[in-house]
Enzyme design. Structure first.
Site, PDB file in Angstrom:
ATOM      1  N   GLU A  61     -77.498 -80.010  10.334  1.00 13.11           N
ATOM      2  CA  GLU A  61     -76.390 -80.051  11.285  1.00 13.11           C
ATOM      3  C   GLU A  61     -76.876 -80.575  12.640  1.00 13.11           C
ATOM      4  O   GLU A  61     -77.819 -80.033  13.222  1.00 13.11           O
ATOM      5  CB  GLU A  61     -75.790 -78.650  11.427  1.00 13.11           C
ATOM      6  N   SER A 112     -72.101 -76.877   6.053  1.00  9.49           N
ATOM      7  CA  SER A 112     -71.949 -76.514   4.638  1.00  9.49           C
ATOM      8  C   SER A 112     -73.341 -76.342   4.040  1.00  9.49           C
ATOM      9  O   SER A 112     -73.823 -77.195   3.300  1.00  9.49           O
ATOM     10  CB  SER A 112     -71.159 -77.586   3.882  1.00  9.49           C
ATOM     11  N   GLU A 113     -73.967 -75.229   4.385  1.00  2.71           N
ATOM     12  CA  GLU A 113     -75.373 -75.030   4.023  1.00  2.71           C
ATOM     13  C   GLU A 113     -75.629 -75.090   2.529  1.00  2.71           C
ATOM     14  O   GLU A 113     -76.660 -75.619   2.092  1.00  2.71           O
ATOM     15  CB  GLU A 113     -75.881 -73.705   4.597  1.00  2.71           C
ATOM     16  N   ASP A 158     -81.272 -67.484   9.995  1.00  2.00           N
ATOM     17  CA  ASP A 158     -80.247 -66.633   9.373  1.00  2.00           C
ATOM     18  C   ASP A 158     -79.310 -67.455   8.488  1.00  2.00           C
ATOM     19  O   ASP A 158     -78.743 -66.933   7.523  1.00  2.00           O
ATOM     20  CB  ASP A 158     -79.422 -65.939  10.455  1.00  2.00           C
ATOM     21  N   HIS A 189     -78.598 -64.760  14.577  1.00  2.00           N
ATOM     22  CA  HIS A 189     -79.227 -66.032  14.925  1.00  2.00           C
ATOM     23  C   HIS A 189     -80.693 -65.850  15.317  1.00  2.00           C
ATOM     24  O   HIS A 189     -81.245 -66.671  16.041  1.00  2.00           O
ATOM     25  CB  HIS A 189     -78.505 -66.695  16.106  1.00  2.00           C
TER      26      HIS A 189
END
Length: 750
Positions: free
Chosen positions: A442, A472-473, A499, A543
């Site tokens: 990203e 969209s991991e 994370d 995070h």
């Protein structure tokens, strides 16, 4: 007053059907191949169910009986070099791809599946399903994990929807290969590329899962030559599609993502073939992905030799209606009507195929001498050697050695550089040297190098290999896995925060981490995942995490954690030399740190699995990584009562950890302190302490001591975050504990 106008969605979805004219015009060779393959798959599956009924299939036997026409019709529209993957119910697709690969000119009624190569392929497929050593994966994959890379059978998958993102990686590679080939041949950059295509098969159940829908979007955004082949057999185990889906015409999902879509009768192999042929033409011409919904039916339950009606979720009348639409019978009846074959010839073909498969079954079974009922058993000599249980977990790269390039750091005076700039420069150097290195994640193509600058300048130099992804991991991580499995590309995936890896946990752990072992080492998995630990940056509980403790317990992964800029270059280059998945962990505290770095460090490589002694000592061995190495050294320099040896582990995974250096130190100091910053619950030190105790218990004068954060993950509040994470004061307290256990106090070392 509000006005409403219809939103025109221009992407078409059509229903394709056949009539008698289509069957009359169908090529005779095509129909012969259809008949031979559907018969062969049906008879093979019946043999598998028979073996399952005898208890000889260890694990599930997800038969595709009833769905043969969808697989055969689809695969016959492909080239041998095209790729396919599928789900747990994938015997029919695997067999169809293998048969077509071995007989690209078509299969004949005269020969059936006669031929040493066809027989060997069928035997190895059955052996894999039975878990035998002669299977394609040595029995590791079994019924649900079938792979034959040579034939373009990329692997079936037991995780619902798990293989869909991997297929996107293969499709990206096919398109990139075509681009590169055209460039090398000096052809004009106009017109269709004529790329290879990939087909990913999945069911109605997988059409509802996030990994599938994420990949719809990613494939459409990037115009990938990927066909989403949806076998709608109406039931996800026992749950009817209408019960869990608002729109049961699943082909309608395609246009919402800009994907050209078709709906066909999956019991009509010719209709499937014609739809797949249109889809292939669309993809090869650069039109982007396609979706085919084949409405089909499995004649048996989710698993095993019993019909679904035996479990009460569907009726015998429903099953009878669908059996009257049998795809094998449909092909045979149309050929008989055209005079291409007689009923007797059709029966003879089926009998000859059955004899071949019965002979294969007889070769892997024998009468069980302990059975009073004449039962069969697997021939004992065909089981794999149990000593090889851990084979293919990772490559056999030698520890302590440089895999390529030079170990020696560049000579000459260094210049002051930021840690994060060395990251970008090292990646840029490798991309320039190796056209297979692809960076994705990203925002990696924007913001002057992503959110931290670690990909600065890469997009300008390599616009076709720096891929800014959707959020969209699952999709882009799986794409990287599929890309790596081709053996031609080495993807570097950036996770903005560690994370976020847990959003992609299936692809990270079930797919990328397990693929080499699960498929018996047929393909490598050179994926590098980069991510940062953001403890102390105020980003809160979701995070900030350090992922090392969890990755260390996951088979297949190697882990590196650089504490200096110079080390980063050496470790990243070695990670990219490996054919294994490697997690490269970074820390935000180090990004802005400046240090003297030699010119040409981007070419530097460090040996695989070698730690660095940052401070020699004799009283206690301090083990750490990342930013906490400097903290440990600083505290060690303060102490007059303890002479601490501080070791920067660098490599943290089970296979790569430098036990030689650690063991030599512990045998001298007889005391161990493990220092890390993160929470106790996901601590890497817990695993490491257990390993040290098992290996070096007799050399320890006290329990292994640990410095970690608290149980809670970091909070947004500056005060609470500081309390949650370990810091220099925590390290001092750890040293105090060691000193106390040794009977030392404060400055009174002597």
């Amino acid at each position: 007053m509000p006005q409403e106008t219809p939103l025109d969605v221009s992407t078409p979805v059509t229903v394709l059907t056949t009539d008698q004219r289509d069957w009359d015009e169908a090529d005779e060779t095509l129909l012969e191949s259809m008949l031979v393959q559907t018969h062969a798959i049906r008879i093979f599956e019946e043999a598998v169910l028979s073996l399952a009924g005898e208890g000889l299939v260890h694990g599930p036997a997800h038969s595709s009986i009833g769905q043969e026409g969808a697989a055969v019709g689809s695969v016959l529209a492909l080239r041998t070099a095209d790729g396919v993957n599928g789900t747990h119910r994938g015997h029919h697709q695997f067999l169809a791809k293998g048969f077509s690969y071995l007989r690209p000119e078509g299969m004949s009624l005269v020969d059936g599946i006669k031929g040493d190569d066809l027989g060997e392929f069928t035997r190895r497929t059955l052996s894999e399903i039975l878990g035998l050593k002669d299977g394609f994966s040595g029995g590791r994959g079994g019924s649900m994990h079938l792979q034959w890379m040579e034939a373009g059978a990329l692997g079936t998958n037991a995780i619902v929807g798990g293989g869909v993102p991997l297929a996107a990686g293969n499709a990206w590679a096919q398109r990139q290969d075509a681009v590169v080939t055209r460039h090398e041949e000096g052809a004009e950059e106009v017109g269709p590329l004529d790329t290879g295509v990939t087909v990913t098969y999945f069911g109605d159940g997988a059409s509802n899962i996030g990994s599938t829908l994420e990949t719809f979007n990613l494939a459409s955004a990037w115009d990938l030559p990927l066909c989403f082949f949806l076998e709608n057999n109406r039931y996800a185990v026992s749950t009817l599609v209408d019960d869990v889906t608002g729109e049961s015409h699943l082909a309608a999902r395609g246009p919402g993502f800009g994907i050209r879509s078709w709906q066909v009768d999956g019991m009509d192999p010719l209709a499937v073939y014609l739809a797949q042929r249109e889809a292939v033409e669309h993809m090869r011409a650069g039109g982007g992905p396609t979706l085919i919904e084949a409405q089909t039916y499995r004649f048996f339950h989710q698993n095993g030799p019993f019909p679904g009606s035996a479990f009460g979720y569907r009726s015998k009348e429903e099953e009878t209606q669908w059996r009257h639409r049998d795809p094998v019978d449909r092909v045979a009846s149309e050929m008989i009507r055209r005079g291409l074959i007689t009923e007797e010839q059709n029966s003879d073909l089926a009998q000859r195929i059955r004899e071949v498969i019965e002979e294969i079954v007889a070769g892997v079974t024998e009468k069980d001498p302990d059975s009073e009922r004449g039962a069969r058993r697997i021939v004992p000599a065909l089981w794999p050697d149990a000593e090889g249980v851990d084979a293919h977990l990772r490559s056999d790269a030698p520890l302590g050695e440089v895999l390529a390039g030079s170990e020696e750091p560049p000579e000459g005076e260094g210049t002051e550089r930021r840690f994060v700039d060395v990251i970008a420069d090292t990646l840029g150097h490798r991309m320039a040297q190796d056209p297979g290195v692809v960076v994705l994640g990203e925002d990696v193509h924007r913001l002057k190098g992503g959110t931290n600058g670690a990909t600065r300048g890469l997009a300008a130099e390599h616009p076709d290999r720096v891929l800014g992804t959707p959020i969209s991991e699952n999709a882009f991580t799986g794409l990287a896995g599929g890309l790596a499995m081709t053996g031609r590309y080495r993807p570097v995936v950036e996770f903005m925060y560690s994370d976020f890896m847990w959003v992609a946990a299936d692809q990270v752990f079930n797919q990328i981490g397990k693929a080499r072992h699960m498929f018996g080492g047929q393909s490598s998995m050179p994926v590098v995942l980069r991510s940062k630990v953001a403890m102390g940056a105020g980003y809160g509980s979701q995070h900030s995490m350090d992922p090392v403790g969890i990755f260390a317990t996951s088979p297949g992964w190697r882990i590196v954690a650089p504490s200096t800029a110079e080390d980063y270059a050496g470790l990243m280059n070695t990670a990219l030399d490996l054919d294994d998945p490697v997690l490269v962990v970074e820390h935000v505290d180090l990004y802005g740190a400046k240090s003297s770095v030699p010119a040409g460090v981007e070419e530097h490589r460090l040996p695989l699995g070698r730690a660095a002694v940052r401070r020699p000592g004799s009283d206690v061995t301090v083990l750490s990584y990342l930013n906490m190495v400097a903290e440990a050294v600083a505290v060690a320099e303060e102490r007059q009562d303890l002479d601490a040896e501080v070791i920067d582990l660098r490599w943290l995974d089970r296979a790569s950890l430098d036990w030689e250096t650690v063991s030599e130190s512990v045998r001298r100091t007889n005391n161990v302190l493990i220092v890390e910053q993160g929470p106790a619950g996901t601590s890497y030190g817990a695993w490491l302490a257990d390993e040290i105790q098992r290996r070096l218990f007799d050399h320890l004068d006290q329990p292994i001591q640990r410095v970690t954060g608290r149980e809670a993950s970091p909070s947004i509040s500056k005060v609470l975050e500081g309390a949650a994470n370990a810091d220099r004061e925590s390290v001092r307290a750890g040293f105090d504990t060691i000193a106390h256990q040794l009977g030392l106090s404060g400055e009174d070392r002597d």
